[in-house]
Design a protein around this motif. Structure first.
Motif, PDB file in Angstrom:
ATOM      1  N   VAL A  84       9.457   7.122   8.017  1.00 25.07           N
ATOM      2  CA  VAL A  84      10.201   7.480   6.812  1.00 25.07           C
ATOM      3  C   VAL A  84       9.418   7.096   5.564  1.00 25.07           C
ATOM      4  O   VAL A  84       8.920   5.982   5.446  1.00 25.07           O
ATOM      5  CB  VAL A  84      11.572   6.771   6.805  1.00 25.07           C
ATOM      6  CG1 VAL A  84      12.246   6.927   5.453  1.00 25.07           C
ATOM      7  CG2 VAL A  84      12.451   7.340   7.905  1.00 25.07           C
ATOM      8  N   ALA A  85       9.308   8.040   4.621  1.00 23.34           N
ATOM      9  CA  ALA A  85       8.618   7.779   3.354  1.00 23.34           C
ATOM     10  C   ALA A  85       9.617   7.230   2.357  1.00 23.34           C
ATOM     11  O   ALA A  85      10.717   7.767   2.223  1.00 23.34           O
ATOM     12  CB  ALA A  85       8.000   9.065   2.825  1.00 23.34           C
ATOM     13  N   TRP A  86       9.239   6.168   1.654  1.00 23.65           N
ATOM     14  CA  TRP A  86      10.128   5.499   0.719  1.00 23.65           C
ATOM     15  C   TRP A  86       9.684   5.637  -0.725  1.00 23.65           C
ATOM     16  O   TRP A  86       8.538   5.330  -1.069  1.00 23.65           O
ATOM     17  CB  TRP A  86      10.211   4.004   1.061  1.00 23.65           C
ATOM     18  CG  TRP A  86      10.887   3.749   2.357  1.00 23.65           C
ATOM     19  CD1 TRP A  86      10.294   3.619   3.577  1.00 23.65           C
ATOM     20  CD2 TRP A  86      12.299   3.645   2.577  1.00 23.65           C
ATOM     21  NE1 TRP A  86      11.245   3.428   4.552  1.00 23.65           N
ATOM     22  CE2 TRP A  86      12.484   3.438   3.966  1.00 23.65           C
ATOM     23  CE3 TRP A  86      13.421   3.698   1.747  1.00 23.65           C
ATOM     24  CZ2 TRP A  86      13.755   3.285   4.545  1.00 23.65           C
ATOM     25  CZ3 TRP A  86      14.681   3.555   2.318  1.00 23.65           C
ATOM     26  CH2 TRP A  86      14.845   3.347   3.699  1.00 23.65           C
ATOM     27  N   VAL A  87      10.616   6.044  -1.594  1.00 19.03           N
ATOM     28  CA  VAL A  87      10.372   6.064  -3.041  1.00 19.03           C
ATOM     29  C   VAL A  87      10.821   4.722  -3.576  1.00 19.03           C
ATOM     30  O   VAL A  87      11.980   4.329  -3.382  1.00 19.03           O
ATOM     31  CB  VAL A  87      11.184   7.197  -3.712  1.00 19.03           C
ATOM     32  CG1 VAL A  87      11.111   7.076  -5.226  1.00 19.03           C
ATOM     33  CG2 VAL A  87      10.674   8.542  -3.255  1.00 19.03           C
ATOM     34  N   THR A  88       9.916   3.999  -4.235  1.00 23.53           N
ATOM     35  CA  THR A  88      10.303   2.688  -4.738  1.00 23.53           C
ATOM     36  C   THR A  88      10.166   2.592  -6.258  1.00 23.53           C
ATOM     37  O   THR A  88      10.596   1.621  -6.869  1.00 23.53           O
ATOM     38  CB  THR A  88       9.424   1.577  -4.120  1.00 23.53           C
ATOM     39  OG1 THR A  88       8.073   1.848  -4.493  1.00 23.53           O
ATOM     40  CG2 THR A  88       9.541   1.555  -2.610  1.00 23.53           C
ATOM     41  N   LYS A  89       9.533   3.599  -6.861  1.00 26.93           N
ATOM     42  CA  LYS A  89       9.310   3.533  -8.317  1.00 26.93           C
ATOM     43  C   LYS A  89       9.604   4.870  -8.962  1.00 26.93           C
ATOM     44  O   LYS A  89       9.400   5.929  -8.357  1.00 26.93           O
ATOM     45  CB  LYS A  89       7.834   3.229  -8.603  1.00 26.93           C
ATOM     46  CG  LYS A  89       7.423   1.801  -8.477  1.00 26.93           C
ATOM     47  CD  LYS A  89       5.927   1.658  -8.777  1.00 26.93           C
ATOM     48  CE  LYS A  89       5.643   1.972 -10.255  1.00 26.93           C
ATOM     49  NZ  LYS A  89       4.267   1.656 -10.630  1.00 26.93           N
ATOM     50  N   ALA A  90      10.050   4.810 -10.218  1.00 26.85           N
ATOM     51  CA  ALA A  90      10.177   6.019 -11.024  1.00 26.85           C
ATOM     52  C   ALA A  90       9.525   5.718 -12.360  1.00 26.85           C
ATOM     53  O   ALA A  90       9.896   4.745 -13.024  1.00 26.85           O
ATOM     54  CB  ALA A  90      11.632   6.407 -11.211  1.00 26.85           C
ATOM     55  N   TRP A 107       7.748   7.887  -7.289  1.00 28.01           N
ATOM     56  CA  TRP A 107       6.575   7.490  -6.510  1.00 28.01           C
ATOM     57  C   TRP A 107       6.935   6.990  -5.122  1.00 28.01           C
ATOM     58  O   TRP A 107       7.775   6.111  -4.959  1.00 28.01           O
ATOM     59  CB  TRP A 107       5.825   6.363  -7.236  1.00 28.01           C
ATOM     60  CG  TRP A 107       5.203   6.835  -8.507  1.00 28.01           C
ATOM     61  CD1 TRP A 107       5.746   6.784  -9.751  1.00 28.01           C
ATOM     62  CD2 TRP A 107       3.925   7.477  -8.648  1.00 28.01           C
ATOM     63  NE1 TRP A 107       4.882   7.345 -10.668  1.00 28.01           N
ATOM     64  CE2 TRP A 107       3.758   7.779 -10.022  1.00 28.01           C
ATOM     65  CE3 TRP A 107       2.913   7.824  -7.746  1.00 28.01           C
ATOM     66  CZ2 TRP A 107       2.621   8.413 -10.518  1.00 28.01           C
ATOM     67  CZ3 TRP A 107       1.778   8.457  -8.247  1.00 28.01           C
ATOM     68  CH2 TRP A 107       1.642   8.749  -9.609  1.00 28.01           C
ATOM     69  N   VAL A 108       6.249   7.533  -4.105  1.00 34.61           N
ATOM     70  CA  VAL A 108       6.371   7.041  -2.742  1.00 34.61           C
ATOM     71  C   VAL A 108       5.297   5.977  -2.567  1.00 34.61           C
ATOM     72  O   VAL A 108       4.114   6.246  -2.789  1.00 34.61           O
ATOM     73  CB  VAL A 108       6.131   8.175  -1.725  1.00 34.61           C
ATOM     74  CG1 VAL A 108       6.030   7.624  -0.310  1.00 34.61           C
ATOM     75  CG2 VAL A 108       7.244   9.198  -1.825  1.00 34.61           C
ATOM     76  N   THR A 109       5.709   4.775  -2.202  1.00 32.98           N
ATOM     77  CA  THR A 109       4.718   3.710  -2.053  1.00 32.98           C
ATOM     78  C   THR A 109       4.686   3.143  -0.644  1.00 32.98           C
ATOM     79  O   THR A 109       3.805   2.372  -0.300  1.00 32.98           O
ATOM     80  CB  THR A 109       5.017   2.540  -3.008  1.00 32.98           C
ATOM     81  OG1 THR A 109       6.302   2.017  -2.665  1.00 32.98           O
ATOM     82  CG2 THR A 109       5.026   2.982  -4.452  1.00 32.98           C
ATOM     83  N   LYS A 110       5.684   3.516   0.182  1.00 33.05           N
ATOM     84  CA  LYS A 110       5.747   2.948   1.547  1.00 33.05           C
ATOM     85  C   LYS A 110       6.076   4.027   2.557  1.00 33.05           C
ATOM     86  O   LYS A 110       6.804   4.984   2.253  1.00 33.05           O
ATOM     87  CB  LYS A 110       6.886   1.920   1.627  1.00 33.05           C
ATOM     88  CG  LYS A 110       6.580   0.570   1.071  1.00 33.05           C
ATOM     89  CD  LYS A 110       7.794  -0.331   1.231  1.00 33.05           C
ATOM     90  CE  LYS A 110       8.069  -0.615   2.708  1.00 33.05           C
ATOM     91  NZ  LYS A 110       9.161  -1.581   2.895  1.00 33.05           N
ATOM     92  N   LEU A 160       1.608   2.246   1.378  1.00 33.44           N
ATOM     93  CA  LEU A 160       0.577   3.281   1.374  1.00 33.44           C
ATOM     94  C   LEU A 160      -0.631   2.729   0.626  1.00 33.44           C
ATOM     95  O   LEU A 160      -0.475   1.925  -0.292  1.00 33.44           O
ATOM     96  CB  LEU A 160       1.071   4.538   0.667  1.00 33.44           C
ATOM     97  CG  LEU A 160       2.201   5.314   1.324  1.00 33.44           C
ATOM     98  CD1 LEU A 160       2.395   6.632   0.591  1.00 33.44           C
ATOM     99  CD2 LEU A 160       1.905   5.583   2.782  1.00 33.44           C
TER     100      LEU A 160
END
Lengths: 719, 719
Positions: A298-304, B300-303, B309
């Motif tokens: 699973v790809a996670w978005v952690t920032k905007a 942003w996807v970081t994980k 990543l």
């Protein structure tokens, strides 16, 4: 001697952090390419060559070497180059010059050797136009100062390095340079017009050569596949690993599938929706069992922007957990059943195994249907209805045979009740491929998500609640990969007419240097007219009237792109009131009377569609072997076959079969080469069971373990 | 007295971390709702009420209070409840009981007061079925122990709290409870059958009442909009803020738009593709000027899984930087032009302003076309061709008028050459809304990305390179929001037939308790037959033959969903060989002879489509005011008008107009209420300029600043 390390250091001083790889020492580019191809690389790269040439110089004069930086694929003719630069007799520099001027050896020449040159004004620096024209972020491979090391820099970084030398270079178009040569055995010295024609012909021939697929399907299948996809302009590689660009030719296949399938399910009463691509952590985690398989991908978005999100948000790998809380909300009564929705979208699964266009990509397009029913009977009925539609996608649109059946307990959807599948087959590798799945989820998810209705059969004073029965079914762009792998040939892509962006191409032929402009125009107009007629009757046709390309070039161009039918029109055809057609799939030539153009072409396309299916089915049918004793199992696999045999339906036996049919892989083999030695999976329990030797309960034994066989099972190596 | 803090602590001890808000002290739910609505909240929540009732008890017996936990919207009848529980005369508990038993006050009752009760066995605990049926992650608002604080917990968390009390509760369906009452002025005591019918009717009437839109469009537009969307089942809210679920009714509008627009651009020679949704940091950053506006909103996807990543990867906010490096790679020659691709996809812009369904969402569906041309003339020609198609989407599909024009320099696409737009208008708020944009990008991007071809006009011996001229054009699901806002009314959604999932619904009428089953079945069959005929001629029709709902209920059900035409069939209609139709848009009733059913219905639908457009256009036309002096500008805006006036085309004047037309906002107003006071934007320089008072160069003056006017400009408050 300038070392590899010194070169890396000097690049770092320019803020360039190149990626590097070590490998066996290589003496030439062929060996280098072979060595590199065995190593894992993050993204595609272009192999380069750096040539150091020395023109003839007077003994008293200083040498003025020519350094050529080019793509490995570019044909660099030293003589032609010398001519362009006004230098005589350019030959490869000898070891002494390489050592004295460039501090390097024959095996390790790279542009970075320029850093070692005392007086750059004595150097002619030439750079290949094809290399300079690449997008800035494309990656180039070089051999700086060591034959067992490769460094990867981008086009931009190379330009930055060259700029830092403050040395001007000449941008040379080697292709044009080569075209300036008279063709081998070509036209006699002729009028300027003839020369121009000749030049065009050579340019065309040269382009034709460059365009061809450089690998044979049966010899190097992975490279053949890559080249077919890129040269046909179906697909392009992308700088985010595992993601690929679907160009119009590929996207059109998906569009045709979409139109067909969406039309069919709409008719069935399924409604299209669109749920958000984001899933909150809390919701995703709710279903630990189901999501277990997906969690690592699973790809996670952690920032905007520049701020961290309060809570990370996932991108959907599949939409069960997204949708089913809403099923619980929206489904209040048995009158709301059957409840049937579908969505067309992309999903993201951040796989770490080697990606492969269409077959294994990190983002892919698909449809996912999710439905809820009052009874198991209703649910099951739909499972099969959908599977039949999936079969039609393959047989009717893609001209591919599939086997319909039920997955084993081991292979079915985690958390589901039973899974049905359409299994495809790739003859070249002898591997099966799961082509689409239609699952009955049972009541597992409705119990998890509390999706209940009042049982209409119960007393309204004492109502009983029942959990709904659910299905989910999905088909993805993987379908396109199967189509390319089965139908493509050494000339390139071969498209079934029903999914071809261009079904027929009209090409004018027979023009020579003697043809008058008036006659040429008449021919072009006639071709355009044919195309107009065909377009009117619904054929997706183009006419290739480009004046600067030969028919041969055009034939090649459209063949690589898999265009099902080529329609040639030349002076002879015009005389005989006919067109000459050539089928892409067989190469067969035939004529159609002009007045029967529309029906003739439509019939031809239908015949091609039908024949492609028939051939693929014949090949697949002969590839399914009935095995009656275990000794024949692995040899059949190694012979690129699938196996149909009586089986006990036990998971332990299935695991055992997989182990026993795996071979020790050859060291250094990439995963796809290793595939021929992987263990066999169970593919499905086919709906169509053999009738010649039916299973006799208690009598027929499982071929693998000897226990009582329950039914025939299809086994094979699989993608 | 149990304090707010004590309650929070006890929740935390159950691993519940509730979100909390402070506000003005409130004495009742109405004031509480008003106070909450002024505060920013992350996601939608359900307001609740906790009632403490005391049944009549003998003076010597201990009180057995009834605690009711319910959704604020649920009608809770104390008497009916008491009856169900077998308790007499349930009335609201007095202040003493609240203090003594629950340690709370009238203004601050919540379920959490149960923690303060010494002996829970004396309490009757009742929980509203509607509340329990909500998905576990839905958020509830409570007032624990303080009238100026609100705590937010999810349904799951509340259940966990109740479970921790080890106190059983009764799940009560208050709706059913209410339905059990005989209808006001209803049927006399009758046979069981009649009673059943009566019960159904009441249930239906009650359902009808619950289903209705509770806010008037002209009185509370934002809440009206939310309710229309959710009650019509177009859309549902989602737990990731700014993301919404498009249900089939909404998605169908997008499908119709897609089919029309894609068909048209395919005809023009544009080809569909699909590029990855991910963009590498390096590529995105390349275009700092263009991307500047988007950077703060990029997700942003970081994980992936549990690993970081190597490099964060962005989700596309728009695809210029994704595509144009490939334009440079694929476009090699002027013969490759025009190069025209399009994609249908979703994009993500992580906005921080208040989201609004369709109008401002963090993920939205759209198409983006990107094309390259040899000349500015070719590019410009396409810009207008596409804008005309956008206009058709609005006028022909959505029955909405738009103004076509060119954006001011300030409002155009950053990095582009010029932007054309279709501007819509929402009469209820008097605000304009940008409906779609078609940009000419000029050569800015081709210079950035080095997209060049050889100028065919130049000498082949000395070829000149020219940068291609590019366009980009996009239309999104925002279109759907405009449609709802303009056409909807106080009964709910009103759909233009061309985009309606269900265009007509056949409803059987006139059945009474006296109708025999045989006659009823005949009527149902006749309705089904009408639907079959209409389906055959291409009308999207449904027949509502549900036996347990009254016609009134059904009328309401389909009206809320905006179904353009209702077709009633009752015994009288059958006798007269006709059907009775009712238009959703006007309420007008008319009959169609049964033998002219197909043509009559098709005509009716076309008339409705046409009339809806005509009415919307008339309203829009009367809302555009010609202003000739500045004093009239702001009053016109405040009168919910758009302004057309001579303008100097200067950015400083535009900024000035915006300032001068803004009003100080009222404190505490939410952004949308505040909108009526925001400054006016320039909307466009309309292609259609007024002809009655044409601009005389050098004579006509700009209404805002007095300098020479260049042309008429449209101004207005805007979304």
């Amino acid at each position: 001697m300038a070392t590899f390390e010194a070169i890396i250091t000097s690049l770092e001083q320019l803020s360039i952090q190149p990626k590097t790889l070590s490998h066996d020492a290589v003496a030439d580019n062929k060996a280098w390419i072979a060595a590199l191809s065995t190593l894992p690389t993050e993204q595609p790269y272009h192999v380069t060559k750096t040539l150091i040439l020395k023109p003839k110089t007077a003994k008293s004069a200083a040498a003025t070497p020519v350094v050529v930086i080019a793509l490995d694929a570019t044909e660099t003719n030293a003589t032609a180059l010398g001519k362009k630069l006004g230098l005589k007799d350019c030959r490869f520099a000898n070891e002494d010059l390489l050592k004295d001027t460039f501090a390097t050896t024959k095996d390790a020449v790279s542009p970075f050797a320029l850093s070692n040159v005392a007086d750059l004004s004595l150097i002619h620096l030439v750079v290949d136009t094809q290399l300079l024209a690449l997008p800035a972020t494309e990656v180039l491979a070089f051999h700086p100062g060591a034959s067992d090391k490769t460094v990867f820099v981008t086009v931009d970084q190379l330009k930055a390095y060259l700029a830092s030398l403050k040395k001007e270079f000449v941008d040379v178009d080697f292709k044009a340079l080569a075209a300036a040569k008279p063709p081998a055995g070509g036209a006699p010295k002729a009028a300027p017009k003839a020369k121009k024609e000749a030049k065009k012909e050579v340019a065309a021939a040269d382009d034709g050569h460059q365009m061809g697929i450089e690998y044979k399907k049966d010899v190097d299948f992975p490279k053949w596949y890559q080249q077919v996809l890129t040269k046909s302009e179906m697909l392009d590689y992308y700088d985010v690993s595992g993601c690929y660009i679907l160009r119009p030719l590929a996207y059109n296949v998906w569009k045709e599938i979409t139109n067909f399938f969406d039309g069919a399910i709409t008719e069935m009463g399924v409604e299209d929706t669109y749920f958000p691509m984001f899933v909150s952590n809390r919701v995703l985690e709710r279903e630990k069992d189901h999501i277990e398989g997906f969690a690592p991908e699973v790809a996670w978005v952690t920032k905007a922007g520049s701020s961290d999100l309060e809570e990370p948000i996932a991108i959907r790998p599949t939409s069960e957990t997204v949708m089913y809380p809403y099923f619980a909300k929206w489904i209040r009564s048995h009158r709301d059943l059957p409840f049937r929705i579908n969505q067309w979208c992309s999903v993201v699964r951040w796989e770490f195994k080697n990606p492969q266009p269409f077959l294994r990509t990190r983002e892919f397009l698909w449809q996912e249907g999710h439905t809820a029913h009052l009874t198991l009977k209703d649910a099951t009925s739909e499972v099969y209805e959908i599977l039949d539609l999936y079969e039609k996608v393959y047989t009717d649109l893609l001209a591919l045979p599939v086997v319909k059946g039920v997955k084993s307990e081991k292979e079915r959807f985690a958390g589901g009740y039973f899974t049905t599948t359409v299994e495809g087959f790739i003859p070249t590798t002898g591997r099966a491929i799961q082509g689409g799945t239609s699952h009955c989820l049972g009541q597992n998810f409705s119990k998890m998500f509390d999706i209940v209705v009042e049982d209409p059969a119960s007393d309204s004073n004492d109502p009983k609640k029942i959990h709904v029965w659910q299905n989910s079914w999905g088909l993805s762009t993987r379908t396109i990969g199967v189509m390319v792998m089965v139908h493509g040939d050494d000339k390139g892509l071969v498209l079934p007419p029903r999914v071809a962006l261009t079904q027929a191409v009209v090409i004018p032929c027979g023009l020579t240097v003697k043809t008058s402009k008036a006659d040429a125009d008449k021919l072009y107009d006639a071709c355009a007219d044919l195309a107009k007629r065909l377009k009117k009757c619904g054929v997706k046709v183009k006419s290739d009237l480009r004046e600067n390309y030969t028919p041969g070039f055009k034939f090649n161009h459209w063949e690589i792109r898999g265009t099902p039918l080529r329609i040639e029109l030349g002076p002879k055809d015009i005389q005989q009131n006919q067109v000459t057609c050539v089928r892409r799939d067989t190469g067969a030539r035939f004529t159609i009377p002009v007045e029967q153009l529309e029906s003739g072409v439509q019939e031809a396309l239908e015949t091609i569609q039908h024949d492609m299916f028939v051939r693929a089915k014949a090949k697949r049918d002969e590839s399914i072997i009935r095995v009656e004793q275990w000794e024949d199992f692995v040899p059949a696999l190694n012979d690129k076959k699938l196996i149909l045999m009586p089986w006990c339906d036990r998971m332990e036996c299935e695991d055992d079969i997989k182990e026993r049919s795996a071979r020790t892989s050859n060291e250094g083999e990439e995963e796809d080469e290793r595939a021929p030695s992987m263990g066999a999976k169970s593919l499905c329990n086919p709906f169509e069971q053999p009738t010649d030797k039916p299973i006799v309960p208690g009598v027929t034994k499982c071929v693998a373990c000897g226990q009582d066989a329950k039914h025939y099972m299809l086994f094979g190596r699989s993608y």
